[in-house]
Design a protein around this motif. Structure first.
Motif, PDB file in Angstrom:
ATOM      1  N   ASP A  73       1.052  -1.467  -0.331  1.00 36.10           N
ATOM      2  CA  ASP A  73       0.712  -0.274  -0.158  1.00 36.10           C
ATOM      3  C   ASP A  73       0.560   1.044  -0.759  1.00 36.10           C
ATOM      4  OD1 ASP A  73      -2.420  -1.373   0.163  1.00 36.10           O
ATOM      5  OD2 ASP A  73      -2.349  -1.263   1.932  1.00 36.10           O
ATOM      6  N   HIS A  74       1.925   1.274   0.760  1.00 35.22           N
ATOM      7  CA  HIS A  74       2.877   2.433   0.562  1.00 35.22           C
ATOM      8  C   HIS A  74       2.896   2.868  -0.638  1.00 35.22           C
ATOM      9  CE1 HIS A  74       4.585   5.876   2.887  1.00 35.22           C
ATOM     10  NE2 HIS A  74       6.292   4.898   2.409  1.00 35.22           N
TER      11      HIS A  74
ATOM     12  N   ILE B 285       1.718   2.024  -3.514  1.00 38.91           N
ATOM     13  CA  ILE B 285       1.205   2.673  -4.591  1.00 38.91           C
ATOM     14  C   ILE B 285       0.824   4.162  -3.902  1.00 38.91           C
ATOM     15  CG2 ILE B 285      -1.538   2.858  -4.354  1.00 38.91           C
ATOM     16  CD1 ILE B 285      -1.613  -0.630  -4.262  1.00 38.91           C
ATOM     17  N   TYR B 286       1.067   4.578  -3.002  1.00 38.60           N
ATOM     18  CA  TYR B 286       0.381   5.591  -2.109  1.00 38.60           C
ATOM     19  C   TYR B 286       1.531   6.279  -2.611  1.00 38.60           C
ATOM     20  CZ  TYR B 286       1.674   9.926   1.343  1.00 38.60           C
ATOM     21  OH  TYR B 286       1.801  11.027   0.915  1.00 38.60           O
ATOM     22  N   LEU B 287       2.718   6.128  -2.734  1.00 43.57           N
ATOM     23  CA  LEU B 287       3.857   7.261  -3.224  1.00 43.57           C
ATOM     24  C   LEU B 287       3.513   7.387  -4.635  1.00 43.57           C
ATOM     25  CD1 LEU B 287       6.740   5.928  -0.810  1.00 43.57           C
ATOM     26  CD2 LEU B 287       6.255   8.281  -1.082  1.00 43.57           C
ATOM     27  N   ASP B 288       3.565   6.419  -5.631  1.00 44.20           N
ATOM     28  CA  ASP B 288       4.092   6.590  -7.074  1.00 44.20           C
ATOM     29  C   ASP B 288       2.135   7.316  -7.302  1.00 44.20           C
ATOM     30  OD1 ASP B 288       3.942   5.736  -9.242  1.00 44.20           O
ATOM     31  OD2 ASP B 288       3.415   3.542  -9.572  1.00 44.20           O
ATOM     32  N   VAL B 289       0.926   6.855  -7.161  1.00 46.04           N
ATOM     33  CA  VAL B 289      -0.358   7.783  -7.095  1.00 46.04           C
ATOM     34  C   VAL B 289       0.075   9.178  -6.524  1.00 46.04           C
ATOM     35  CG1 VAL B 289      -2.554   8.468  -6.231  1.00 46.04           C
ATOM     36  CG2 VAL B 289      -1.975   6.016  -6.590  1.00 46.04           C
ATOM     37  N   LYS B 290       1.127   9.775  -5.046  1.00 45.76           N
ATOM     38  CA  LYS B 290       1.344  10.692  -4.466  1.00 45.76           C
ATOM     39  C   LYS B 290       1.933  11.632  -6.180  1.00 45.76           C
ATOM     40  CE  LYS B 290       3.451  13.419  -1.159  1.00 45.76           C
ATOM     41  NZ  LYS B 290       4.369  12.935  -0.326  1.00 45.76           N
TER      42      LYS B 290
ATOM     43  N   THR C 104      -0.124   3.609 -11.758  1.00 44.54           N
ATOM     44  CA  THR C 104      -0.904   2.568 -11.085  1.00 44.54           C
ATOM     45  C   THR C 104      -1.727   3.596 -11.209  1.00 44.54           C
ATOM     46  OG1 THR C 104       1.660   2.230  -9.635  1.00 44.54           O
ATOM     47  CG2 THR C 104      -0.730   2.370  -8.392  1.00 44.54           C
TER      48      THR C 104
ATOM     49  N   ALA D  58       4.694  -1.170  -7.398  1.00 44.61           N
ATOM     50  CA  ALA D  58       3.544  -0.327  -7.080  1.00 44.61           C
ATOM     51  C   ALA D  58       2.571  -0.312  -8.507  1.00 44.61           C
ATOM     52  CB  ALA D  58       3.496   1.597  -7.429  1.00 44.61           C
TER      53      ALA D  58
END
Length: 210
Positions: free
Chosen positions: A30-31, A33-38, A184, A109
């Motif tokens: 999940d982290h 994913i969070y960084l890539d989407v951010k 992602t 991600a």
């Protein structure tokens, strides 16, 4: 995980595609994913915002009133942020919001996003197809035959097909991309993934690179 291959008309071809466990079967991070989407959302920002500070405001530099004896606070310029029409304190300035992420993290991600879709059984495999000419009706018919016309969809092709892209670009909640441009955000933003049969192998090759 085996997924049945259907034609774009929804007919069963009798074939099945095996989704790689190294990509579609991993434990999602999940982290990552969070960084890539951010990063993706940050890269969409133009960063052209700008407000005028007191040095950039047009106005007189004459002292408004005498320094002492007025019973009010001293004031030296009409351009002060305290007055209406004055400059803004610490206003936004043009800047670049983009930041760097390691390739392996971005790869993880994308794998995690695809794993979530596989886990939720939101992946359709469609036999490779093409339209003779751009036809939005044909694209809508395809979505209807796959029972995803009321959902947000992402169609992933192995390589760009202009007729398919033009057919789907005016449809709300529908997007067409290629395997090498898969990101992602788009995967997670879609309710259902529609993968062309040849794109599955291309995704495997791209995401298995070390």
């Amino acid at each position: 995980m085996n997924v049945a291959v259907v034609t774009y008309n929804g007919e069963d071809t009798g074939r099945k595609v095996t989704l790689s466990k190294d990509i579609f079967g991993i434990e999602p991070n999940d982290h990552a994913i969070y960084l890539d989407v951010k990063q993706y959302l940050a890269n969409q920002r133009q960063g052209t915002h700008k407000s005028k500070e007191r040095a950039e405001i047009t106005g007189s530099t004459k002292k408004l009133k005498r320094q002492k004896g007025t019973g009010t606070a001293r004031a030296g310029s009409i351009k002060s942020p305290l007055f209406k029409g004055g400059g803004r304190v610490f206003g936004p300035r043009p800047r670049d919001y983009s930041f760097k992420l390691n390739k392996k993290l971005k790869q993880l991600a994308r794998k995690s996003a695809l794993a979530y879709k596989a886990k939720d059984k939101c992946i359709n495999i469609v036999e490779d197809f093409s339209f003779e000419a751009p036809k939005t009706k044909e694209y809508i018919k395809m979505l209807s035959s796959l029972s995803v016309s009321d959902k947000k969809t992402l169609l992933v092709l192995s390589e760009s097909n202009q007729n398919v892209v033009l057919s789907g670009r005016n449809i709300q909640n529908s997007k067409v991309t290629t395997a090498d441009k898969l990101n992602t955000f788009d995967v997670l933003n879609a309710d259902n993934l529609i993968l062309s049969e040849s794109s599955v192998e291309k995704i495997d090759n791209l995401l298995k690179k070390k």
